[in-house]
Design a protein around this motif. Structure first.
Motif, PDB file in Angstrom:
ATOM      1  N   LEU A  75      19.223  41.818   3.521  1.00 53.60           N
ATOM      2  CA  LEU A  75      19.187  43.323   3.706  1.00 53.60           C
ATOM      3  C   LEU A  75      18.492  43.649   5.227  1.00 53.60           C
ATOM      4  N   THR A  76      18.914  44.542   5.849  1.00 53.33           N
ATOM      5  CA  THR A  76      18.243  44.695   7.245  1.00 53.33           C
ATOM      6  C   THR A  76      17.750  46.269   6.903  1.00 53.33           C
ATOM      7  N   LEU A  77      16.314  46.536   6.803  1.00 50.85           N
ATOM      8  CA  LEU A  77      15.728  47.630   6.467  1.00 50.85           C
ATOM      9  C   LEU A  77      14.531  47.946   7.464  1.00 50.85           C
ATOM     10  N   GLU A  78      14.936  49.013   8.482  1.00 49.03           N
ATOM     11  CA  GLU A  78      13.976  49.378   9.409  1.00 49.03           C
ATOM     12  C   GLU A  78      13.749  48.186  10.185  1.00 49.03           C
ATOM     13  N   GLY A  79      15.062  47.410  10.750  1.00 50.76           N
ATOM     14  CA  GLY A  79      14.819  46.236  11.610  1.00 50.76           C
ATOM     15  C   GLY A  79      14.510  44.918  11.109  1.00 50.76           C
ATOM     16  N   PHE A  80      13.906  44.875   9.944  1.00 47.50           N
ATOM     17  CA  PHE A  80      13.440  43.641   9.312  1.00 47.50           C
ATOM     18  C   PHE A  80      14.584  43.011   8.337  1.00 47.50           C
ATOM     19  N   ARG A  81      14.804  41.773   8.592  1.00 47.28           N
ATOM     20  CA  ARG A  81      15.928  41.051   7.868  1.00 47.28           C
ATOM     21  C   ARG A  81      15.098  40.548   6.599  1.00 47.28           C
ATOM     22  N   ILE A  82      15.683  41.091   5.356  1.00 50.84           N
ATOM     23  CA  ILE A  82      14.866  40.598   3.961  1.00 50.84           C
ATOM     24  C   ILE A  82      15.904  39.877   3.266  1.00 50.84           C
ATOM     25  N   GLY A  83      15.612  38.733   2.866  1.00 55.00           N
ATOM     26  CA  GLY A  83      16.366  37.822   1.897  1.00 55.00           C
ATOM     27  C   GLY A  83      15.954  38.075   0.648  1.00 55.00           C
ATOM     28  N   LEU A  84      17.130  38.225  -0.203  1.00 56.00           N
ATOM     29  CA  LEU A  84      16.828  38.362  -1.765  1.00 56.00           C
ATOM     30  C   LEU A  84      17.530  37.219  -2.401  1.00 56.00           C
ATOM     31  N   VAL A  85      16.895  36.569  -3.321  1.00 60.89           N
ATOM     32  CA  VAL A  85      17.475  35.547  -4.260  1.00 60.89           C
ATOM     33  C   VAL A  85      16.618  35.557  -5.547  1.00 60.89           C
ATOM     34  N   HIS A  86      16.986  35.000  -6.498  1.00 61.05           N
ATOM     35  CA  HIS A  86      16.420  34.883  -7.829  1.00 61.05           C
ATOM     36  C   HIS A  86      15.531  33.679  -7.688  1.00 61.05           C
ATOM     37  N   GLY A  87      15.909  32.621  -6.951  1.00 63.74           N
ATOM     38  CA  GLY A  87      14.834  31.441  -6.788  1.00 63.74           C
ATOM     39  C   GLY A  87      15.224  30.170  -7.872  1.00 63.74           C
ATOM     40  N   HIS A  88      16.162  30.134  -8.468  1.00 63.54           N
ATOM     41  CA  HIS A  88      16.505  29.056  -9.578  1.00 63.54           C
ATOM     42  C   HIS A  88      17.387  27.991  -8.977  1.00 63.54           C
ATOM     43  N   GLU A  89      17.996  28.273  -7.952  1.00 68.84           N
ATOM     44  CA  GLU A  89      19.029  27.334  -7.441  1.00 68.84           C
ATOM     45  C   GLU A  89      18.474  26.936  -5.991  1.00 68.84           C
ATOM     46  N   PRO A  90      18.871  25.643  -5.752  1.00 70.08           N
ATOM     47  CA  PRO A  90      19.444  24.595  -6.363  1.00 70.08           C
ATOM     48  C   PRO A  90      18.741  24.034  -7.426  1.00 70.08           C
ATOM     49  N   VAL A  91      19.193  23.375  -8.605  1.00 71.65           N
ATOM     50  CA  VAL A  91      18.156  22.727  -9.420  1.00 71.65           C
ATOM     51  C   VAL A  91      17.774  21.443  -8.693  1.00 71.65           C
ATOM     52  N   SER A  92      16.438  21.465  -8.570  1.00 68.78           N
ATOM     53  CA  SER A  92      15.850  20.142  -7.846  1.00 68.78           C
ATOM     54  C   SER A  92      14.370  20.236  -8.477  1.00 68.78           C
ATOM     55  N   ARG A  93      13.561  19.380  -7.779  1.00 67.10           N
ATOM     56  CA  ARG A  93      12.081  19.080  -8.056  1.00 67.10           C
ATOM     57  C   ARG A  93      11.377  20.219  -7.115  1.00 67.10           C
ATOM     58  N   LEU A  94      11.828  20.878  -6.183  1.00 72.82           N
ATOM     59  CA  LEU A  94      11.060  22.054  -5.372  1.00 72.82           C
ATOM     60  C   LEU A  94      10.640  22.710  -6.239  1.00 72.82           C
ATOM     61  N   ALA A  95       9.597  23.373  -5.766  1.00 68.05           N
ATOM     62  CA  ALA A  95       8.984  24.463  -6.417  1.00 68.05           C
ATOM     63  C   ALA A  95       9.851  25.778  -6.163  1.00 68.05           C
ATOM     64  N   THR A  96       9.620  26.788  -6.885  1.00 70.67           N
ATOM     65  CA  THR A  96      10.310  27.940  -6.616  1.00 70.67           C
ATOM     66  C   THR A  96      10.376  28.546  -5.263  1.00 70.67           C
ATOM     67  N   PRO A  97       9.111  28.754  -4.828  1.00 67.89           N
ATOM     68  CA  PRO A  97       8.821  29.467  -3.297  1.00 67.89           C
ATOM     69  C   PRO A  97       9.759  28.472  -2.429  1.00 67.89           C
ATOM     70  N   GLU A  98       9.793  27.078  -2.454  1.00 70.36           N
ATOM     71  CA  GLU A  98      10.390  26.361  -1.299  1.00 70.36           C
ATOM     72  C   GLU A  98      11.960  26.456  -1.514  1.00 70.36           C
ATOM     73  N   LYS A  99      12.199  26.502  -2.689  1.00 75.63           N
ATOM     74  CA  LYS A  99      13.701  26.963  -3.213  1.00 75.63           C
ATOM     75  C   LYS A  99      14.397  28.254  -2.483  1.00 75.63           C
ATOM     76  N   ALA A 100      13.594  29.313  -2.608  1.00 79.92           N
ATOM     77  CA  ALA A 100      13.829  30.559  -2.344  1.00 79.92           C
ATOM     78  C   ALA A 100      14.016  30.309  -0.591  1.00 79.92           C
ATOM     79  N   LEU A 101      12.851  30.011  -0.047  1.00 84.45           N
ATOM     80  CA  LEU A 101      12.917  29.900   1.370  1.00 84.45           C
ATOM     81  C   LEU A 101      13.907  29.081   2.151  1.00 84.45           C
ATOM     82  N   ARG A 102      14.393  27.991   1.308  1.00 85.62           N
ATOM     83  CA  ARG A 102      15.338  27.013   1.704  1.00 85.62           C
ATOM     84  C   ARG A 102      16.927  27.845   1.758  1.00 85.62           C
ATOM     85  N   ALA A 103      16.903  28.857   0.730  1.00 87.93           N
ATOM     86  CA  ALA A 103      18.012  29.637   0.651  1.00 87.93           C
ATOM     87  C   ALA A 103      18.432  30.425   1.843  1.00 87.93           C
ATOM     88  N   PHE A 104      17.436  30.548   2.566  1.00 82.64           N
ATOM     89  CA  PHE A 104      17.848  31.381   3.923  1.00 82.64           C
ATOM     90  C   PHE A 104      17.313  30.389   5.296  1.00 82.64           C
TER      91      PHE A 104
END
Length: 168
Positions: A75-104
């Motif tokens: 979403l672009t809100l007031e000029g900021f691009r904000i990524g939304l994801v649940h954080g469960h994919e892909p299934v891997s050994r990565l911690a949830t924050p790292e999975k979320a960051l990699r999604a974008f």
């Protein structure tokens, strides 16, 4: 602009209705973002009585929620691009924050909002704000229930958690 951020409500199993602390804080925000594991559209109905709602689906959501919101969005809100994801994919050994960051990783975002772990998280990494609001209804091993508020003001994006002891 003030945005309510919530995830992992797991309703109705975890609670029959939204906690009053969350409802009070979200009443009058500009937008509410749910980061997955709504479980039923009743959560959307309760949230939309407070403010406009958007979000993504999580791993416990049915096809009605997946088809309505999708699994990932920017979403672009007031000029900021904000990524939304649940954080469960892909299934891997990565911690949830790292999975979320990699999604974008192939997209220019200034913020990634995610859930899944039920663990509140707030960190700026390489200029990207990573924020997990925790859960307002299913704290698991956390000491407190939580949700978040994201604020966009004067060209800045900030986030904070709201913690509380009882989900009533």
């Amino acid at each position: 602009m003030i945005i309510g951020v919530v995830s992992d409500t797991h309703m109705p199993r975890a609670a029959g209705k939204l906690p009053s602390k969350l409802a009070q804080a979200f009443r009058g925000v500009d937008l509410i973002l749910h980061l997955g594991d709504w479980v039923t559209m009743e959560v959307y109905d309760q949230l939309s009585a407070l403010a406009p709602v958007d979000g993504v689906a999580g791993n416990n959501d049915g096809m009605d929620i997946v088809s309505r919101f999708g699994k990932k969005k920017v979403l672009t809100l007031e000029g900021f691009r904000i990524g939304l994801v649940h954080g469960h994919e892909p299934v891997s050994r990565l911690a949830t924050p790292e999975k979320a960051l990699r999604a974008f990783e192939k997209e220019q975002v200034q913020c990634v909002l995610f859930g899944h772990s039920h663990q509140p998280y707030h960190l700026v990494q390489n200029g990207v704000l990573l924020f997990n609001p925790g859960s307002p209804t299913d704290k698991r091993r956390e000491q407190k229930y939580s949700f978040g508020l994201l604020q966009i003001s004067n060209g800045a994006l900030t986030a904070r958690h709201i913690f509380y002891d009882h989900k009533k």
